[in-house]
Design a protein around this motif. Sequence first.
Motif, PDB file in Angstrom:
ATOM      1  N   HIS A  33       0.894  -1.026   0.036  1.00 38.81           N
ATOM      2  CA  HIS A  33       0.030  -0.079  -0.203  1.00 38.81           C
ATOM      3  C   HIS A  33       0.956   1.157  -0.041  1.00 38.81           C
ATOM      4  CE1 HIS A  33       0.679   1.078   4.132  1.00 38.81           C
ATOM      5  NE2 HIS A  33       0.578  -0.279   4.497  1.00 38.81           N
ATOM      6  N   CYS A  37      -1.787   4.766   3.742  1.00 36.97           N
ATOM      7  CA  CYS A  37      -3.039   3.741   3.295  1.00 36.97           C
ATOM      8  C   CYS A  37      -2.975   2.538   4.203  1.00 36.97           C
ATOM      9  CB  CYS A  37      -2.841   3.541   1.993  1.00 36.97           C
ATOM     10  SG  CYS A  37      -3.307   4.813   0.673  1.00 36.97           S
ATOM     11  N   ALA A  38      -3.464   1.370   3.850  1.00 41.11           N
ATOM     12  CA  ALA A  38      -3.693   0.078   4.500  1.00 41.11           C
ATOM     13  C   ALA A  38      -3.848  -0.938   3.689  1.00 41.11           C
ATOM     14  CB  ALA A  38      -4.881   0.312   5.533  1.00 41.11           C
ATOM     15  N   GLU A  40      -6.347  -2.515   3.493  1.00 44.83           N
ATOM     16  CA  GLU A  40      -7.962  -2.684   2.977  1.00 44.83           C
ATOM     17  C   GLU A  40      -7.984  -1.941   1.482  1.00 44.83           C
ATOM     18  OE1 GLU A  40      -7.857  -4.026   6.851  1.00 44.83           O
ATOM     19  OE2 GLU A  40      -6.873  -2.053   6.161  1.00 44.83           O
ATOM     20  N   SER A  41      -6.910  -1.106   1.203  1.00 40.83           N
ATOM     21  CA  SER A  41      -7.124  -0.395   0.045  1.00 40.83           C
ATOM     22  C   SER A  41      -7.115  -1.432  -1.356  1.00 40.83           C
ATOM     23  CB  SER A  41      -5.840   0.596  -0.238  1.00 40.83           C
ATOM     24  OG  SER A  41      -4.646  -0.195  -0.343  1.00 40.83           O
ATOM     25  N   ASP A  60      -0.331  -4.620   6.216  1.00 37.17           N
ATOM     26  CA  ASP A  60      -0.081  -3.433   6.452  1.00 37.17           C
ATOM     27  C   ASP A  60       1.254  -3.310   6.883  1.00 37.17           C
ATOM     28  OD1 ASP A  60      -2.802  -2.521   6.607  1.00 37.17           O
ATOM     29  OD2 ASP A  60      -2.956  -3.492   8.604  1.00 37.17           O
ATOM     30  N   TYR A  64       1.348   1.266  10.323  1.00 35.20           N
ATOM     31  CA  TYR A  64       0.200   1.598   9.577  1.00 35.20           C
ATOM     32  C   TYR A  64      -0.790   0.447   9.900  1.00 35.20           C
ATOM     33  CZ  TYR A  64       2.422   5.032   6.544  1.00 35.20           C
ATOM     34  OH  TYR A  64       3.037   6.040   5.986  1.00 35.20           O
ATOM     35  N   GLY A  65      -2.172   0.748   9.601  1.00 35.49           N
ATOM     36  CA  GLY A  65      -3.146  -0.173  10.083  1.00 35.49           C
ATOM     37  C   GLY A  65      -3.050  -1.005  11.275  1.00 35.49           C
ATOM     38  N   TRP A 175      -9.138   7.287   2.085  1.00 34.94           N
ATOM     39  CA  TRP A 175      -7.876   7.373   2.535  1.00 34.94           C
ATOM     40  C   TRP A 175      -7.900   8.139   4.068  1.00 34.94           C
ATOM     41  CZ3 TRP A 175      -4.180  11.417  -0.288  1.00 34.94           C
ATOM     42  CH2 TRP A 175      -2.892  11.288   0.253  1.00 34.94           C
ATOM     43  N   TRP A 178      -7.940   5.129   6.566  1.00 35.46           N
ATOM     44  CA  TRP A 178      -6.632   4.714   6.588  1.00 35.46           C
ATOM     45  C   TRP A 178      -5.775   5.329   7.144  1.00 35.46           C
ATOM     46  CZ3 TRP A 178      -7.369   3.829   0.673  1.00 35.46           C
ATOM     47  CH2 TRP A 178      -8.330   2.981   0.498  1.00 35.46           C
TER      48      TRP A 178
END
Length: 278
Positions: A33, A37-38, A40-41, A60, A64-65, A175, A178
């Motif tokens: 990502h 972000c994460a 899930e993008s 992640d 992140y995440g 975004w 995230w």
Amino acid sequence: MKTTDFCVRVENRATRISAKVRLSGSDLLILVHGLGCAKESFDRAFEAPALEDLSVCAFDLPGYGDSERWRGQCYSMETYAEATVGVVHAMRSAGAGGRVFLVGHSMGGAVGLLAAEHIPSLTHYVSVEGNLIAEDCGLVSRRIAGQLESEFVSGGYRAFVDELRGSPRADLRAWASWCAAASPSALHQSATSLVQWSDSGKLLELFRELPQERAYVHGDEDEKEHLLPLLDDRLVHRVDGAGHFVMVDRPREFYEVLAEVFPRPRRRSGAMAASANG
């Protein structure tokens, strides 16, 4: 698809990485990502018919995440590249022992370039709106990197997330969600590292010199006139009706482009199918 944790070593330190995984075949698609972000993008990758024969992993990056937050360790393109290599090894141990296809979005494109030489089974690399030159940093990463980390953590981070939340655009609101799950220090340090690498000119050089098959994918609504003349036209793929978040704006078309870039994967074996269903 399932969510799982991997333990990978980064700078000789055990690090917990949260990932979404599907074991569907020997060949492996790794999705990295972008800034803020994460994993899930890339959620739509797991339901894309064009990729059904591939094992898929979106994860992640540290900070992140749902992945581990570091203390006393730098969030940089280099440490993220090392984490990416660790995830590849973890997925190979889980049963995806064939070819590796590496896809990086935005900042993840820079991470993927640094990781590529350390992934022996890598056959294809795809930069999705990835950073290659200084102009790719745009306003966001430079605005974040231009602040002191203490200033960003205490106020700039919240202002940035609130700005995204108030956008009329669905991709920017996604975004925001995230970014809200990211460590402010990770966001600042990785933005700073990304700007440094983009300004160095080395990322474009790495992309040009990759021994593996490579491609660059961009949305037609995102201005790329600063970059496209520097790339071989045969390597460039455009997704109509998409901006920077190509996989959010036009997921079906985007994953069909990836399927065209990659060679036709082998059909899943009974053993791998059983493992995926188990």
